[in-house]
Enzyme design. Structure first.
Site, PDB file in Angstrom:
ATOM      1  N   ASP C 261       0.830  -1.212  -0.203  1.00 21.30           N
ATOM      2  CA  ASP C 261       0.300   0.220  -0.212  1.00 21.30           C
ATOM      3  C   ASP C 261       1.081   1.549  -0.110  1.00 21.30           C
ATOM      4  O   ASP C 261       1.314   1.436   0.273  1.00 21.30           O
ATOM      5  CB  ASP C 261      -0.705  -0.283   1.191  1.00 21.30           C
ATOM      6  CG  ASP C 261      -1.967   0.835   1.751  1.00 21.30           C
ATOM      7  OD1 ASP C 261      -1.419   2.376   0.581  1.00 21.30           O
ATOM      8  OD2 ASP C 261      -2.654   1.248   1.859  1.00 21.30           O
ATOM      9  N   VAL C 262       1.083   2.067  -1.241  1.00 24.83           N
ATOM     10  CA  VAL C 262       1.763   3.301  -1.126  1.00 24.83           C
ATOM     11  C   VAL C 262       1.749   4.017  -0.370  1.00 24.83           C
ATOM     12  O   VAL C 262       2.462   4.744   0.491  1.00 24.83           O
ATOM     13  CB  VAL C 262       1.725   4.043  -2.324  1.00 24.83           C
ATOM     14  CG1 VAL C 262       2.524   2.901  -3.651  1.00 24.83           C
ATOM     15  CG2 VAL C 262       0.532   4.083  -2.621  1.00 24.83           C
ATOM     16  N   ASN C 299     -20.088  18.617  -1.579  1.00 25.31           N
ATOM     17  CA  ASN C 299     -21.191  17.263  -0.991  1.00 25.31           C
ATOM     18  C   ASN C 299     -19.559  16.320  -0.087  1.00 25.31           C
ATOM     19  O   ASN C 299     -20.256  14.858  -0.410  1.00 25.31           O
ATOM     20  CB  ASN C 299     -22.114  16.425  -1.972  1.00 25.31           C
ATOM     21  CG  ASN C 299     -23.302  16.964  -2.570  1.00 25.31           C
ATOM     22  OD1 ASN C 299     -23.929  17.624  -1.558  1.00 25.31           O
ATOM     23  ND2 ASN C 299     -23.065  16.697  -3.793  1.00 25.31           N
ATOM     24  N   TYR C 353      -9.110  15.879  -6.541  1.00 26.22           N
ATOM     25  CA  TYR C 353      -8.593  14.850  -8.233  1.00 26.22           C
ATOM     26  C   TYR C 353      -7.883  15.826  -8.336  1.00 26.22           C
ATOM     27  O   TYR C 353      -6.452  15.329  -8.137  1.00 26.22           O
ATOM     28  CB  TYR C 353      -9.054  13.784  -8.693  1.00 26.22           C
ATOM     29  CG  TYR C 353      -8.970  13.176  -9.624  1.00 26.22           C
ATOM     30  CD1 TYR C 353      -8.029  12.032  -9.639  1.00 26.22           C
ATOM     31  CD2 TYR C 353      -8.857  13.803 -11.101  1.00 26.22           C
ATOM     32  CE1 TYR C 353      -7.187  10.795  -9.852  1.00 26.22           C
ATOM     33  CE2 TYR C 353      -8.157  12.981 -12.048  1.00 26.22           C
ATOM     34  CZ  TYR C 353      -7.291  11.700 -11.677  1.00 26.22           C
ATOM     35  OH  TYR C 353      -6.799  10.855 -12.788  1.00 26.22           O
TER      36      TYR C 353
END
Lengths: 442, 287, 447
Positions: C261-262, C299, C353
């Protein structure tokens, strides 16, 4: 144990270099359509990917399955042919019931120690979901007679022997062929003999779940387990298990036997599907392949008990094999840093420990001056065992060896000392068998 | 002076049973003799067939040795004793005779290749609390010396000759070591290897005709299973005795214990639900 | 991931209908395969001056190309190189640019137009700066006019970088080749003379050890394949849960699988340990692992925001820190990080993102100088619409529109991103420092 022994001859060491297994599934779960060959191939391929062994000609691959289709007579070789290893890698099948996986490690290690092999992959696989179904003995015999029959009369005679009930398929079970008691019933007898309570068994089960869950959470299994068919952790693992939940389960084994029933589905291993592999090699081979030796196999001892005549419990062979093994190596239980006892049932572990703690057992059955010794529970099954992980019979040995070898190496590296770090591995098996081994951190 | 009847070969049990049944009917009408006939039945040069032996070994779970299991020798030899039992001067009716105990002394192994001389006699007609008992003694000799000797005790219920016999000991189920799951056809399968096609073993229907709720297992089948469970530990020479207590209804499950004792092995089979015994016995190595 | 529309407008009856209706007419792009020649026909090198001659000479002598300095009527040029490094005034654009225009209609499908110019600087004379900046507008517009899968890209040299510097030549070769099939309308800056040309252009990464995160599938798997094809030994990294696919990738590329898991604290240490222990070195790290948790900001929940930032940028910062302090990442090391056009132009519903991907762009810019002393670089690749499992989940209509919103009127393939990563990871790209190269078919949005 007072018996003349010859010291282990001077041979080179065989090392555990790593391992890989697929998560163990419950029977009828995500591997329901996967065959033994599928699972073993996946486990080998994961090992190949982890250690960059694509196209490598490994000295020998040995693996086996307890429940095996007759078409799988060359199971391991077929798995190798379907894997990313070189097709020139030889392979053979081994079967020693639940000790199969550990036996492949022992026998291949010995070949490496003798210089017969430089590298090897040990393994095991079992599917209770894809178990072989056979025709009845009578039908089989009639069909064989029919195939040999030459005249119409002989053929008719062969067919006439078949009765409607002969057509019912025969599924394998965990019943002992000689006693017709299931493994659980046998253990129930031993459990009662040693007066092991359900509460004590539930504690072993809970510790197994908690320790396995903690190992997963800490990433310990990141380089030991490769997901398969969407399963990323052992399906049987219940991280949220509790003594209260376990205590509510009704006894599942020993019903109908005239002994108190204490063994539940919670403190017994479920039928499982899965596969495991262990990469073994000489120091030279490891160095040439930039691999770090994790542990070496020091010695192994197999045992067996006469459970047929009630002398000892079906799963008690390790209680005898371990004292012999340690005596031969001049060790006591206190010299071991880790003790891995396969949890066929929680009670199997507890009856073994109880026998070792018993003065009488030590004197009368082991021929010692007193009790064999006490196992420090903190050293026992430190990353959980079969109760939590599940137990695809032949795959369990590889699971234990890979797990404890990594742990041994980690402990030794962290200690910064040259003092040996040792683990005992003990696996009981059907037929009153047991196989035990000592591993030492490299 | 003992009369010796030499038969040319071991008679088929089927014919003997038919004859015995006829005599039994006749004996209900008129009372029979009250002493045993002073007679021995002899068959010389009996040989076993390897196929027959293999069938027997597979059915009973015996190892595939060329030494004949003691129960298999019984199968070969006992029809000679039966021939004696169906004589018109035999005091007890064959139908209704109950096999209550069996004791075999195996002096040394009997091999598949041996020619067996079989000699059968009846002895010790005696009273019992529920009837009359008699011992049928069968000896099997090889090269003139006795290798195997069987004593089969039969009880004729209700046939009173006086005397009371012992009260049965109370049975406490021990810790089991195993279980026999007996299919409904086990009576027919043992009948096929032993030749003992007594209707009480063959089907529920035929057993009902003779007063049993279902078919019952052959006593010698259960005794021979126990002997097989003892395994190689019995050695080459041993005494194997069994008492049959309660018949095993088929299909049925017998919980068993076959375990070592100070002298050798003891065994018992019982009904786990009722705690009532089906059979108890022992296998004691000689010398 | 197939593009049904693209297939329809390129075959039979539906092709005719689409043409009559004036629908977008995307052309199938030709991709690289080992053994493929760099160009399938003559290359026209336009522009005046000694640097222009040097470039033409290099193409002719070193790569054995059929180089024309003037358009020969009737020749279908597979590529046109506009050598404009010596411009001093916008007036000088006229001759070479109009010469390009004259051959455009004759270009075959999949042709290449590449400008080689100098980056404008604040201390340039105004006319020089105007000329140099003019190339930018020219190239981007020209790229939009090209059809048939042809692309236009530019190499933009910093002051003092000669036209035959390794990264100029490397970038030019990348743009000319089919490896840049989905790179369009981009100007890549070459900042220094660092870098080396490979002995074998078919295996530019021979002897290099590359770590690829998120390698189990999609773009990451393609990156692993491509780096391995170029000669690298690949360590394929992905989360333990993706292990089964990771095994397939690692075995395919004959590399090793590292389940990790990075975002773990020790991820960098474990990557280093694995690479050094198993392969003796570590040269290339491709930060490809990434997740999306789209939500309008109104949201947005903390877990959606935090997990995206943790995986997409924080993990990279932590791993880079471990690499930089290890002392083992010093032989012309390469960091290539996956950004996104969302991080440049923004995208509704992707504040988290885009923040992470914008962060990547900032991160490589600031990390590259730290690696310069070792001949190292850090750069980013910003994919546009790529046909992956992730974009296959976009609703059908939105997906169709998104595909057509670029000059090539189609989505790219994972391999297009992988080729660009492989170029930036190569020794030849040593002069490209802290830059972002878009792989978007010249998406209409953003820079």
């Amino acid at each position: 144990m007072a018996r003349p022994t010859t010291p282990t001859p001077e041979v080179r060491r065989a090392y555990v270099l790593g391992g890989n297994r697929i998560p163990f599934a419950r029977a009828g779960g995500p591997y329901v359509r996967a065959s033994n060959q599928d699972m073993l191939t996946a486990a080998i391929d994961g090992l190949v990917a982890r250690y960059g062994l694509q196209g490598e000609r490994i000295g020998e691959v040995a693996a086996g399955a307890v429940l095996k289709h007759s078409k799988d007579f060359n199971l391991t070789r077929e798995a190798v042919l379907g894997s990313a290893l070189s097709a020139e890698t030889p392979a053979y099948d081994v079967q020693q019931a639940c000790a199969t996986g550990l036996e492949t490690v022992v026998s291949l290690s010995n070949k490496i120690r003798l210089g017969q092999l430089e590298s090897a992959i040990a393994g095991g696989v079992d599917s209770t979901s894809d178990a072989p179904i056979a025709v009845s003995n009578r039908l089989r015999r009639a069909l064989l007679d029919l195939s040999r029959a030459k005249t119409v009369g002989q053929k008719l005679a062969a067919v006439a022997k078949i009765r409607p009930k002969d057509l019912a398929p025969v599924a394998p079970n965990t019943g002992e062929p000689r006693t017709h008691l299931s493994m659980g019933e046998h253990q129930a007898l031993t459990t009662a003999q040693w007066e092991i309570t359900q509460a004590a068994q539930d504690e072993v089960a809970l510790a197994s779940h908690q320790r396995l869950a903690a190992a997963y959470d800490s990433g310990f299994f990141d380089d030991l387990v490769t997901p398969f068919r969407g399963l990323t952790r052992d399906a049987n693992l219940r991280a949220d298990s509790s003594l209260e939940k376990l205590a509510k389960l009704k006894p599942a084994f020993g019903l109908g036997l005239d002994t108190p029933a204490t063994m539940t589905a919670g403190n017994s291993t479920p039928l499982s599907d899965g596969a495991s592999t262990v990469l073994l090699g000489s120091a030279e081979w490891a160095a040439a392949h930039d691999l770090v030796p994790l542990a070496s196999l020091v010695d192994a001892e197999a045992g067996a008990v006469d459970f047929v005549h009630g002398d000892d419990g079906l799963l008690m062979a390790p209680a005898f094999a371990v004292p012999r093994l340690l005596a031969r190596n001049g060790l006591t239980l206190d010299d071991l840093d880790y003790i891995e006892i396969h949890e066929a049932f929680a009670a199997t572990v507890l009856t073994t420990l109880a026998a070792w703690e018993s003065e009488e057992f030590g004197r009368t059955r082991l021929g010692l001056d007193g009790a064999f010794g006490t196992v420090d529970r903190a050293k026992l099954n430190v990353h959980g065992s079969s109760l939590a992980a599940g137990h695809p019979f032949a795959a369990t040995g590889g699971r234990i060896v890979a797990t404890i070898s990594k742990e041994l190496h980690r402990r030794k590296a962290a200690s910064g000392s040259d003092a040996p770090v040792r683990a005992l591995v003990s696996v009981c098996a059907a037929g009153g068998l047991g196989l035990t081994a000592i591993l030492e951190a490299a | 002076m003992t009369t010796t009847v030499v038969l040319p070969k071991v008679p088929a049990l089927g014919g003997l049973f038919a004859r015995g049944a006829g005599l039994s009917l006749a004996r209900r009408v008129r009372s029979g003799p009250t002493v045993l006939p002073d007679v021995e039945y002899v068959v010389r040069g009996v040989r076993a067939s390897s196929d027959h032996l293999t069938e027997y070994q597979h059915l009973l779970g015996e190892s595939a040795s060329d030494a004949l299991p003691a129960g298999f020798v019984h199968v070969l030899a006992f029809p000679v004793a039966t021939a004696l039992m169906v004589r018109s001067d035999f005091p007890l009716p064959l139908v209704g005779l109950v096999h209550v105990a069996n004791r075999v002394t195996q002096h040394r192994p009997v091999l598949l290749t041996d020619a067996l001389d079989v000699r059968a006699t009846a002895t010790d007609l005696r009273g019992h609390r529920s009837g009359t008992q008699v011992d049928l003694v069968t000896e099997v000799s090889v090269d003139g010396s006795v290798a195997w000797r069987g004593v089969s005790t039969y009880l004729a219920r209700g046939v009173r000759l006086g005397g009371s016999g012992d009260e049965p000991a109370t049975f406490v189920p021990p810790t089991p070591t195993g279980r026999w799951k007996l299919d409904g056809d086990i009576g027919r399968r043992y009948a096929a290897v032993s030749g003992d096609r007594n209707p009480i073993h063959l089907s529920a229907l035929s057993a009902k005709a003779l007063g049993f709720p279902r078919a019952i297992a052959h006593g010698m089948y259960t005794a021979s299973r126990a002997l097989a469970d003892v395994g190689a530990g019995r050695g080459d020479a041993f005494e194997w005795s069994v008492e049959f207590v309660k018949p095993v209804l088929l299909p049925g499950t017998v919980t068993v214990r076959v375990a070592g004792s100070s002298e050798g092995f003891t065994f018992a089979g019982w009904d786990a639900r009722s705690g009532k015994p089906h059979l108890t016995g022992s296998v004691t190595p000689l010398r | 991931m197939s593009d049904t529309y693209l297939n329809l407008v390129n075959s039979g009856f539906t092709k005719k209908v689409a043409k009559q209706l004036g629908l977008p007419q995307p052309s199938p792009l030709r991709r690289y395969e080992p053994g493929q020649p760099l160009l399938q026909g003559a290359v026209l090198v336009l522009g005046r001056g000694s640097e222009s001659d040097a470039l033409a000479g290099f193409l002719s002598s070193d790569w054995d190309l059929d180089v024309h300095r003037h358009a020969t009527p009737g020749t279908r040029y597979s590529a046109v190189v506009l050598a404009l490094t010596e411009l001093t005034h916008p007036d000088q654009l006229s001759e070479p640019v109009l010469a390009v225009g004259a051959v455009l209609k004759e270009l075959p499908k999949g042709a290449r137009v590449v400008t080689v110019s100098r980056a404008p600087r604040a201390d340039d004379a105004p006319a020089v700066a105007a000329a140099r900046q003019g190339v930018d507008g020219l190239l981007r517009s020209l790229a939009k006019e090209l059809r048939g899968g042809s692309t236009g890209n530019g190499v933009m040299l910093a002051a003092g970088v000669p036209v035959t510097a390794p990264s100029v030549v490397g970038a030019l070769r990348f743009f000319l080749s089919t490896k840049s099939a989905f790179v369009d309308g981009q100007l890549l800056a070459v900042d220094s003379t660092a870098g080396t040309l490979p002995d074998d252009w078919a295996a530019p990464l021979a002897g290099r050890v590359a770590v690829v995160t998120g390698a189990a599938r999609g773009i990451g798997a393609s990156i692993a394949d491509t780096l391995a094809r170029d000669g690298a030994t690949v360590v394929a990294v992905d989360v333990p849960a993706a292990g089964e696919q990771l095994v397939a990738v690692a075995n395919r590329v004959r590399g090793t699988a590292l389940q990790l898991d990075v975002t773990a604290d020790d991820a960098g240490a474990r990557i280093l340990e694995h690479a050094l222990q198993r392969h003796g070195r570590i040269d290339i790290v491709v930060h490809n692992a990434g997740i999306t948790r789209d939500k309008l900001l109104a949201n947005m929940t903390p877990d959606k925001w935090d997990s995206v930032l943790a995986v997409n940028i924080a993990s990279q910062l932590r791993i880079n820190e471990a690499l930089l302090t290890s002392g083992d990442f010093t032989d012309a090391p390469r960091i290539v990080s996956l950004a996104s056009t969302s991080g440049i132009a923004g995208n509704r519903g992707q504040t988290n993102y885009a923040a992470s991907k914008g962060g990547v762009i900032g991160m490589v810019r600031a990390t590259a100088p730290l690696l310069e002393a070792f001949g190292g670089t850090a750069n980013a690749v910003a994919p546009g619409f790529i046909e992956t499992e992730m974009t296959a989940r976009i609703p059908a209509v939105t997906r169709q529109v998104a595909r057509r919103l670029n000059s090539l009127q189609q989505g790219g393939q994972p391999v297009d991103v992988a080729e660009t990563v492989a170029f930036l990871a190569s020794p030849a790209a040593g002069g490209v420092v802290g830059r972002v190269l878009r792989v978007c078919g010249q998406n209409m949005v953003g820079q």
